[in-house]
Design an enzyme around this catalytic site. Sequence first.
Site, PDB file in Angstrom:
ATOM      1  N   ASP A   9       0.861  -1.191   0.000  1.00  0.00           N
ATOM      2  CA  ASP A   9       0.000   0.000   0.000  1.00  0.00           C
ATOM      3  C   ASP A   9       0.891   1.233   0.000  1.00  0.00           C
ATOM      4  O   ASP A   9       2.112   1.143   0.200  1.00  0.00           O
ATOM      5  CB  ASP A   9      -0.929   0.008   1.218  1.00  0.00           C
ATOM      6  CG  ASP A   9      -1.987   1.113   1.155  1.00  0.00           C
ATOM      7  OD1 ASP A   9      -2.261   1.615   0.047  1.00  0.00           O
ATOM      8  OD2 ASP A   9      -2.535   1.474   2.209  1.00  0.00           O
ATOM      9  N   SER A  10       0.273   2.390  -0.182  1.00  0.00           N
ATOM     10  CA  SER A  10       1.015   3.644  -0.105  1.00  0.00           C
ATOM     11  C   SER A  10       1.382   3.975   1.337  1.00  0.00           C
ATOM     12  O   SER A  10       2.385   4.638   1.592  1.00  0.00           O
ATOM     13  CB  SER A  10       0.182   4.775  -0.698  1.00  0.00           C
ATOM     14  OG  SER A  10      -1.050   4.907  -0.007  1.00  0.00           O
ATOM     15  N   GLY A  42      -3.310   9.423  -4.064  1.00  0.00           N
ATOM     16  CA  GLY A  42      -4.421  10.079  -4.756  1.00  0.00           C
ATOM     17  C   GLY A  42      -4.029  11.369  -5.444  1.00  0.00           C
ATOM     18  O   GLY A  42      -4.751  11.866  -6.306  1.00  0.00           O
ATOM     19  N   CYS A  73      -4.387  -1.307  -2.127  1.00  0.00           N
ATOM     20  CA  CYS A  73      -4.546   0.125  -2.345  1.00  0.00           C
ATOM     21  C   CYS A  73      -5.488   0.298  -3.520  1.00  0.00           C
ATOM     22  O   CYS A  73      -5.179  -0.155  -4.629  1.00  0.00           O
ATOM     23  CB  CYS A  73      -3.183   0.758  -2.652  1.00  0.00           C
ATOM     24  SG  CYS A  73      -3.255   2.500  -3.136  1.00  0.00           S
ATOM     25  N   ASN A  74      -6.630   0.932  -3.282  1.00  0.00           N
ATOM     26  CA  ASN A  74      -7.601   1.107  -4.361  1.00  0.00           C
ATOM     27  C   ASN A  74      -7.047   1.955  -5.491  1.00  0.00           C
ATOM     28  O   ASN A  74      -7.230   1.643  -6.671  1.00  0.00           O
ATOM     29  CB  ASN A  74      -8.880   1.746  -3.808  1.00  0.00           C
ATOM     30  CG  ASN A  74      -9.660   0.822  -2.912  1.00  0.00           C
ATOM     31  OD1 ASN A  74      -9.349   0.675  -1.742  1.00  0.00           O
ATOM     32  ND2 ASN A  74     -10.669   0.171  -3.453  1.00  0.00           N
ATOM     33  N   CYS A 183     -10.963   3.334   0.023  1.00  0.00           N
ATOM     34  CA  CYS A 183      -9.522   3.466   0.251  1.00  0.00           C
ATOM     35  C   CYS A 183      -9.214   2.630   1.475  1.00  0.00           C
ATOM     36  O   CYS A 183      -9.928   2.709   2.490  1.00  0.00           O
ATOM     37  CB  CYS A 183      -9.139   4.930   0.484  1.00  0.00           C
ATOM     38  SG  CYS A 183      -7.431   5.175   1.044  1.00  0.00           S
ATOM     39  N   THR A 184      -8.161   1.818   1.414  1.00  0.00           N
ATOM     40  CA  THR A 184      -7.887   0.902   2.522  1.00  0.00           C
ATOM     41  C   THR A 184      -7.452   1.626   3.792  1.00  0.00           C
ATOM     42  O   THR A 184      -7.428   1.022   4.863  1.00  0.00           O
ATOM     43  CB  THR A 184      -6.826  -0.140   2.121  1.00  0.00           C
ATOM     44  OG1 THR A 184      -5.645   0.528   1.664  1.00  0.00           O
ATOM     45  CG2 THR A 184      -7.358  -1.045   1.018  1.00  0.00           C
TER      46      THR A 184
END
Length: 259
Positions: A9-10, A42, A73-74, A183-184
């Site tokens: 993920d970010s 984003g 991560c979406n 969003c996670t």
Amino acid sequence: MSGPILVFDSGIGGLSVMNEIRKQLPQHDYCYLFDNARLPYGNLSEQELITGCVALIAHHAQRLNASIVVVACNTASTLVLPHLRRLLTIPVVGVVPAIKPAAMLSSKKHIGLLATPGTVKRDYTQTLIQQFAGDCKVDLFGTSDLVLLAEQYVARQKIDIDKLHNILEPIKASEIDVLVLGCTHFPMIAAEISDYLGKGVVLLDSGEAVAKRVRFLLSKEHNGDKRLQACYTKDINEGLKATLVDYGFSEFSLVTITD
């Protein structure tokens, strides 16, 4: 496919997905890789995301001999999955906003999607809405500020409740009955979101569905050492490290971004 499950993920949001996977596959080893140097995703261009994420994830998947990659991560999932699948021979799983179950659950047929600006504006998201929520009114709410609030919360810093409420105010005024956390990061502060929106709004995320998919793909149980490694692209503070320890992590390393 004997190596760890690599969750990416970010920032810290993917921990919400990793937790669901660990419930179903508790014997596996895990590496949690987060690109906090470029947070929030984003706000990045599509090309920056594709180039940066693919290089970083592929490098570490190969270095670790990972058994599977989960892009938790979406924002990244909407762009990088095809590129990763061309590069890697192991399964690659992404997250999809829970539009379909939200549409099925809504009695008002009025749902909302709370996500990063990147996820909200992607054609991918519009396609999901057209396919699975054609009978619903769908309100879209884009924010990167909520990502940063979630990061602060998990790092044990005091978050600005007034700022949180300002972000959520349009959602509360919209009269939806189901809100998709797209969003996670957002499940990390689900309690705070729910407290403000009230019991009339059900929150949905994709964590459990992703975990089921991972378990299906890793059909053979793995008896590992239950090692939890955390890798990050920018130094983390002591609050976040303490939270990661509470999650069970015992190995920490700063890694180089590979473009």
